[in-house]
Design an enzyme around this catalytic site. Structure first.
Site, PDB file in Angstrom:
ATOM      1  N   GLU A 154     -21.027  35.075  30.437  1.00 52.06           N
ATOM      2  CA  GLU A 154     -21.379  36.231  29.603  1.00 52.06           C
ATOM      3  C   GLU A 154     -22.311  37.155  30.397  1.00 52.06           C
ATOM      4  O   GLU A 154     -23.204  36.667  31.113  1.00 52.06           O
ATOM      5  CB  GLU A 154     -22.103  35.723  28.353  1.00 52.06           C
ATOM      6  CG  GLU A 154     -21.983  36.628  27.157  1.00 52.06           C
ATOM      7  CD  GLU A 154     -22.730  36.010  25.978  1.00 52.06           C
ATOM      8  OE1 GLU A 154     -23.528  36.716  25.355  1.00 52.06           O
ATOM      9  OE2 GLU A 154     -22.523  34.812  25.732  1.00 52.06           O
ATOM     10  N   ARG A 173      -8.559  41.307  39.189  1.00 48.82           N
ATOM     11  CA  ARG A 173      -9.939  40.847  39.398  1.00 48.82           C
ATOM     12  C   ARG A 173      -9.960  39.540  40.161  1.00 48.82           C
ATOM     13  O   ARG A 173     -10.811  39.307  41.017  1.00 48.82           O
ATOM     14  CB  ARG A 173     -10.623  40.612  38.038  1.00 48.82           C
ATOM     15  CG  ARG A 173     -11.177  41.854  37.423  1.00 48.82           C
ATOM     16  CD  ARG A 173     -11.982  41.490  36.171  1.00 48.82           C
ATOM     17  NE  ARG A 173     -12.225  42.673  35.382  1.00 48.82           N
ATOM     18  CZ  ARG A 173     -13.207  43.547  35.625  1.00 48.82           C
ATOM     19  NH1 ARG A 173     -14.058  43.329  36.595  1.00 48.82           N
ATOM     20  NH2 ARG A 173     -13.346  44.615  34.868  1.00 48.82           N
ATOM     21  N   GLU A 196     -40.261  48.635  40.327  1.00 52.27           N
ATOM     22  CA  GLU A 196     -41.349  48.138  41.190  1.00 52.27           C
ATOM     23  C   GLU A 196     -41.551  46.644  40.976  1.00 52.27           C
ATOM     24  O   GLU A 196     -41.770  45.890  41.930  1.00 52.27           O
ATOM     25  CB  GLU A 196     -42.657  48.855  40.832  1.00 52.27           C
ATOM     26  CG  GLU A 196     -43.021  49.946  41.779  1.00 52.27           C
ATOM     27  CD  GLU A 196     -44.389  50.521  41.435  1.00 52.27           C
ATOM     28  OE1 GLU A 196     -45.390  49.785  41.513  1.00 52.27           O
ATOM     29  OE2 GLU A 196     -44.425  51.707  41.051  1.00 52.27           O
ATOM     30  N   ALA A 197     -41.486  46.231  39.725  1.00 55.67           N
ATOM     31  CA  ALA A 197     -41.629  44.794  39.428  1.00 55.67           C
ATOM     32  C   ALA A 197     -40.435  44.014  39.968  1.00 55.67           C
ATOM     33  O   ALA A 197     -40.581  42.899  40.471  1.00 55.67           O
ATOM     34  CB  ALA A 197     -41.781  44.592  37.919  1.00 55.67           C
ATOM     35  N   GLU A 198     -39.243  44.605  39.885  1.00 57.76           N
ATOM     36  CA  GLU A 198     -38.036  43.931  40.397  1.00 57.76           C
ATOM     37  C   GLU A 198     -38.189  43.587  41.876  1.00 57.76           C
ATOM     38  O   GLU A 198     -37.801  42.511  42.324  1.00 57.76           O
ATOM     39  CB  GLU A 198     -36.802  44.822  40.221  1.00 57.76           C
ATOM     40  CG  GLU A 198     -36.388  45.033  38.780  1.00 57.76           C
ATOM     41  CD  GLU A 198     -35.096  45.847  38.674  1.00 57.76           C
ATOM     42  OE1 GLU A 198     -34.123  45.522  39.381  1.00 57.76           O
ATOM     43  OE2 GLU A 198     -35.068  46.814  37.883  1.00 57.76           O
ATOM     44  N   HIS A 247     -31.831  41.582  36.397  1.00 54.21           N
ATOM     45  CA  HIS A 247     -31.526  42.527  35.328  1.00 54.21           C
ATOM     46  C   HIS A 247     -32.837  43.193  34.879  1.00 54.21           C
ATOM     47  O   HIS A 247     -33.851  42.519  34.752  1.00 54.21           O
ATOM     48  CB  HIS A 247     -30.867  41.803  34.149  1.00 54.21           C
ATOM     49  CG  HIS A 247     -30.506  42.733  33.040  1.00 54.21           C
ATOM     50  ND1 HIS A 247     -29.442  43.613  33.128  1.00 54.21           N
ATOM     51  CD2 HIS A 247     -31.089  42.957  31.835  1.00 54.21           C
ATOM     52  CE1 HIS A 247     -29.384  44.331  32.017  1.00 54.21           C
ATOM     53  NE2 HIS A 247     -30.370  43.941  31.221  1.00 54.21           N
ATOM     54  N   ASN A 301     -33.070  46.642  45.639  1.00 59.32           N
ATOM     55  CA  ASN A 301     -33.380  45.203  45.553  1.00 59.32           C
ATOM     56  C   ASN A 301     -32.903  44.485  46.813  1.00 59.32           C
ATOM     57  O   ASN A 301     -33.572  43.576  47.302  1.00 59.32           O
ATOM     58  CB  ASN A 301     -32.767  44.591  44.296  1.00 59.32           C
ATOM     59  CG  ASN A 301     -33.626  44.854  43.077  1.00 59.32           C
ATOM     60  OD1 ASN A 301     -34.710  44.290  42.932  1.00 59.32           O
ATOM     61  ND2 ASN A 301     -33.165  45.750  42.206  1.00 59.32           N
ATOM     62  N   GLY A 316     -29.177  49.838  46.355  1.00 60.18           N
ATOM     63  CA  GLY A 316     -29.584  48.753  47.250  1.00 60.18           C
ATOM     64  C   GLY A 316     -31.075  48.576  47.439  1.00 60.18           C
ATOM     65  O   GLY A 316     -31.513  48.021  48.445  1.00 60.18           O
ATOM     66  N   ASP A 364     -25.136  39.153  31.965  1.00 60.42           N
ATOM     67  CA  ASP A 364     -26.597  39.026  31.960  1.00 60.42           C
ATOM     68  C   ASP A 364     -27.091  37.824  31.164  1.00 60.42           C
ATOM     69  O   ASP A 364     -28.133  37.878  30.507  1.00 60.42           O
ATOM     70  CB  ASP A 364     -27.248  40.338  31.452  1.00 60.42           C
ATOM     71  CG  ASP A 364     -26.901  41.523  32.328  1.00 60.42           C
ATOM     72  OD1 ASP A 364     -26.822  41.348  33.552  1.00 60.42           O
ATOM     73  OD2 ASP A 364     -26.665  42.624  31.799  1.00 60.42           O
TER      74      ASP A 364
END
Ligand code: GRF
Length: 219
Positions: A145, A67, A174-176, A111, A16, A14, A147
Site C-alpha cells: 500500500e 509495470r 530540511e528535516a528529511e 515520505h 534526498n 534528488g 506510503d
C-alpha cells in the site's frame, strides 16, 4: 566492516539523494551508494549522482509495456550491480507486488508527513487543510500500500501561522535531509528489526525522556 551496498531510485529533484550521497561520502558511514537509477531522462537526480561520480542507470518506465517488465528491469539492474538494499528517494512509480516482496525489509522510502497521516500526494496542502500543528517526515520499510510499512524514524517540525504548502514543504525537507541518512545508518548498522510490522531500534539514539515538542510552545 564492509559497507552496505545501496541502490537509490529517484525520479526528480534528488535532494534526498544528495543528502544520502553526502552522508555516504564519509568512509565511516556504514553504507555506500553503489548505484542510482532514475526513470526519467534529464532529471536533477541523475545530474547529482553523475557529479558525485556514482554509477547511474536511466531506465525509462515509458519504454516498457507493463509495470512488471519495468520492475523486472529494475530488479536485474540492482542485482547486477551487487546492490543489497534499496532507498526510494522521490521515486514516482508504484512498485509491483513482486518487486516489493523480492526486496521486503531491504527497501525503504521517505515520505513528507508523520505517517500514517497524509500518505500519497499533495501531503502538505492536506496537512494544512487538516489544521495540524506539527508535521514532519517518515522513513519506513515499503509495503504494497502506498506510503505504508514499518516506521523506522520520524522527524517533526512545527506548522506555523501563515504557512503555505511551499513553506511547510521546505521546512519538512530540511528535516528529511537529516532523517534519511540517520535512518539508513541505523539499518546499515543492523540496529533495526521488524517485529509484527513495527520496528525495534537497538540502543537508543537519543535519550528522549523528558523531552517533548509542544506547538504552540508552553509559556
Ligand atoms: C520528498 O519530499 C520525499 O519525501 C518525497 O518526494 C520528495 C522528493 O524530493 N517522497 P527530492 O527528489 O528528494 O528532492
Amino acid at each position: 566492516m564492509a559497507r552496505l551496498r545501496v541502490g537509490v531510485l529517484a525520479s526528480g529533484r534528488g535532494s534526498n539523494l544528495a543528502a544520502l550521497i553526502k552522508a555516504a561520502s564519509d568512509p565511516a558511514y556504514p553504507a555506500e551508494i553503489a548505484l542510482v537509477i532514475v526513470n526519467i531522462a534529464g532529471t536533477q537526480a541523475l545530474a547529482r549522482a553523475e557529479a558525485a561520480g556514482i554509477p547511474t542507470r536511466l531506465i525509462e518506465h515509458r519504454t516498457f509495456a507493463t509495470r512488471a517488465a519495468f520492475d523486472a528491469a529494475l530488479d536485474t539492474t540492482l542485482r547486477e550491480a551487487g546492490v543489497e538494499f534499496v532507498c526510494l528517494a522521490g521515486f514516482m512509480r508504484l512498485l509491483t507486488p513482486g518487486f516489493v516482496a523480492a526486496w521486503r525489509d531491504r527497501l525503504i522510502n521517505i515520505h513528507p508527513s508523520l505517517l500514517p497521516a497524509f500518505p500519497g500526494l499533495n501531503t502538505h496542502a492536506r496537512a494544512l487543510a487538516a489544521g495540524v500543528k506539527i508535521s514532519g517526515c517518515t522513513v519506513h520499510f515499503v509495503r504494497q500500500e502506498t506510503d505504508s510499512g514499518p516506521i523506522i524514524a520520524q522527524g517533526a517540525v512545527p506548522v506555523l501561522t501563515g504557512d503555505t504548502a511551499d513553506t511547510l514543504a521546505a521546512r519538512v525537507l530540511e528535516a528529511e535531509h537529516k532523517l534519511y541518512p540517520l535512518a539508513l545508518r541505523l539499518v546499515a548498522e543492523g540496529k533495526v528489526r521488524v517485529i509484527e510490522e513495527r520496528t525495534e531500534i537497538a540502543g537508543s539514539v537519543l535519550d528522549i525522556a523528558g523531552f517533548a515538542l509542544f506547538n504552540p510552545p508552553e509559556r
